[in-house]
Design a protein around this motif. Structure first.
Motif, PDB file in Angstrom:
ATOM      1  N   GLY A 278       0.830  -1.194   0.000  1.00 12.43           N
ATOM      2  CA  GLY A 278       0.000   0.000   0.000  1.00 12.43           C
ATOM      3  C   GLY A 278       0.865   1.245   0.000  1.00 12.43           C
ATOM      4  N   GLN A 279       0.256   2.376   0.325  1.00 12.74           N
ATOM      5  CA  GLN A 279       1.024   3.617   0.392  1.00 12.74           C
ATOM      6  C   GLN A 279       2.109   3.486   1.459  1.00 12.74           C
TER       7      GLN A 279
ATOM      8  N   ILE B 208       4.693   4.359   4.399  1.00  9.39           N
ATOM      9  CA  ILE B 208       4.985   5.267   5.497  1.00  9.39           C
ATOM     10  C   ILE B 208       6.392   4.932   5.977  1.00  9.39           C
TER      11      ILE B 208
ATOM     12  N   PHE C 128      -0.073   0.620  11.522  1.00  7.07           N
ATOM     13  CA  PHE C 128      -0.304   1.078  10.149  1.00  7.07           C
ATOM     14  C   PHE C 128      -0.251  -0.069   9.136  1.00  7.07           C
ATOM     15  N   ARG C 129       0.533  -1.099   9.408  1.00  8.58           N
ATOM     16  CA  ARG C 129       0.484  -2.265   8.531  1.00  8.58           C
ATOM     17  C   ARG C 129      -0.905  -2.878   8.570  1.00  8.58           C
TER      18      ARG C 129
ATOM     19  N   HIS D 237      -3.583  -1.395   9.024  1.00 12.16           N
ATOM     20  CA  HIS D 237      -4.536  -0.485   8.385  1.00 12.16           C
ATOM     21  C   HIS D 237      -4.268  -0.325   6.885  1.00 12.16           C
TER      22      HIS D 237
ATOM     23  N   PHE E 183      -1.236  -0.129   5.096  1.00 11.09           N
ATOM     24  CA  PHE E 183      -0.095   0.633   4.600  1.00 11.09           C
ATOM     25  C   PHE E 183       1.150  -0.249   4.525  1.00 11.09           C
ATOM     26  N   ARG E 184       2.065   0.154   3.667  1.00 11.10           N
ATOM     27  CA  ARG E 184       3.404  -0.418   3.662  1.00 11.10           C
ATOM     28  C   ARG E 184       4.254   0.400   4.636  1.00 11.10           C
ATOM     29  N   VAL E 185       4.919  -0.256   5.563  1.00  9.58           N
ATOM     30  CA  VAL E 185       5.661   0.464   6.599  1.00  9.58           C
ATOM     31  C   VAL E 185       7.146   0.124   6.514  1.00  9.58           C
TER      32      VAL E 185
ATOM     33  N   ILE F 135      -2.929  11.357   7.575  1.00 13.74           N
ATOM     34  CA  ILE F 135      -2.526  10.703   6.332  1.00 13.74           C
ATOM     35  C   ILE F 135      -3.710  10.525   5.403  1.00 13.74           C
ATOM     36  N   ARG F 136      -4.854  10.172   5.963  1.00 11.75           N
ATOM     37  CA  ARG F 136      -6.042   9.958   5.143  1.00 11.75           C
ATOM     38  C   ARG F 136      -6.789  11.238   4.803  1.00 11.75           C
TER      39      ARG F 136
END
Length: 274
Positions: free
Chosen positions: A20-21, A23, A43-44, A46, A48-50, A272-273
């Protein structure tokens, strides 16, 4: 272990989880990517790529003798983002890592960057000068260096046990796990890197860097920060940023990404969103 080798031959360790997006997290002094565990997992989960790396001389990265300054920190972060070909990334930096993020964006441009957040961060300038009368005396940082050079094992216990997490405040309930984890991360790194890093985080002036950044930046700072005092940091950075927003946390300590991870994570997600 996944690493990238910089142009001057330093191996930088990083974690890269999820999709994903992206961070990208930059840690504080003298810690490592592990200090972001609560954010990386959140965040992973949710979508996202962390990504988080160990700064040169810290954690699992090369314990080299030199290059422990903000320009090299920024260039090392650029090496990670280019190696992973990250685009539309959100950069999040805590304390010294906030300075790293600011210098990275100002020095390497915004082509790969969507937004940024700096948490309890060292910009604009920590040390007291004629132009920065609200800063801390240089003698404070000289004392830090002396303790790193002579007995950092004890120093790295006393900092998290006291001012870093606000455990020295009346009524505070200290987490031994947090204290020991801070100590563990610090002792993994190089005394030389940590010694030089004190100059990097205290004497680097980020004023012109902040003025260059046009992407949205969330400035998050606790007003009971005993490490990077609030009045001379967060509000000043927010004013210098063309697209900065200040969010003040009443009573929160310097280490609020750990002590108040639920609140910090929720606010970062909304930013972020948004």
């Amino acid at each position: 272990m996944p690493t990238v080798t910089t142009s001057d031959g330093v191996e930088i360790f990083y974690k890269d989880w999820g999709s994903g997006q992206p961070i990208v997290f930059s840690h504080g002094w003298p810690l490592s990517a592990d200090d972001w565990d609560a954010q990386m997992m959140f965040f992973r989960n949710h979508g996202f790529r962390v990504i988080a790396h160990d700064r040169r001389g810290h954690g699992r990265s090369s314990q080299v003798d030199d290059g422990h300054d903000m320009d090299h920190y920024a260039d090392d972060l650029a090496a990670v983002t280019e190696h992973l070909d990250l685009k539309d990334a959100v950069h999040v930096g805590h304390s010294t890592g906030g300075g790293e993020v600011v210098r990275y964006i100002a020095r390497h441009g915004e082509d790969r960057v969507a937004k940024a957040a700096i948490i309890a961060a060292v910009p604009p300038l920590m040390v007291r000068t004629e132009a920065n009368p609200g800063g801390l005396p240089k003698e404070v940082f000289d004392g830090f260096q002396q303790q790193v050079a002579t007995n950092r094992a004890q120093f790295y216990h006393d900092v998290p046990a006291g001012p870093f997490y606000g455990y020295n405040r009346d009524g505070a309930e200290a987490s031994q796990g947090n204290i020991l984890n801070w100590w563990r991360q610090g002792m993994m790194g190089s005394a030389k890197a940590h010694y030089d890093g004190i100059v990097a985080f205290s004497q680097t002036d980020f004023t012109e860097d902040l003025k260059k950044i046009t992407v949205p930046v969330l400035v998050m700072h606790g007003d009971d920060d005993q490490i990077v005092p609030y009045a001379d940091s967060g509000p000043l950075s927010a004013k210098l940023l063309p697209n900065g927003t200040l969010k003040t946390y009443e009573g929160f300590p310097h280490g609020m990404p750990t002590t108040h991870s639920d609140i910090i994570n929720a606010d970062l997600l909304a930013f972020i969103r948004g």
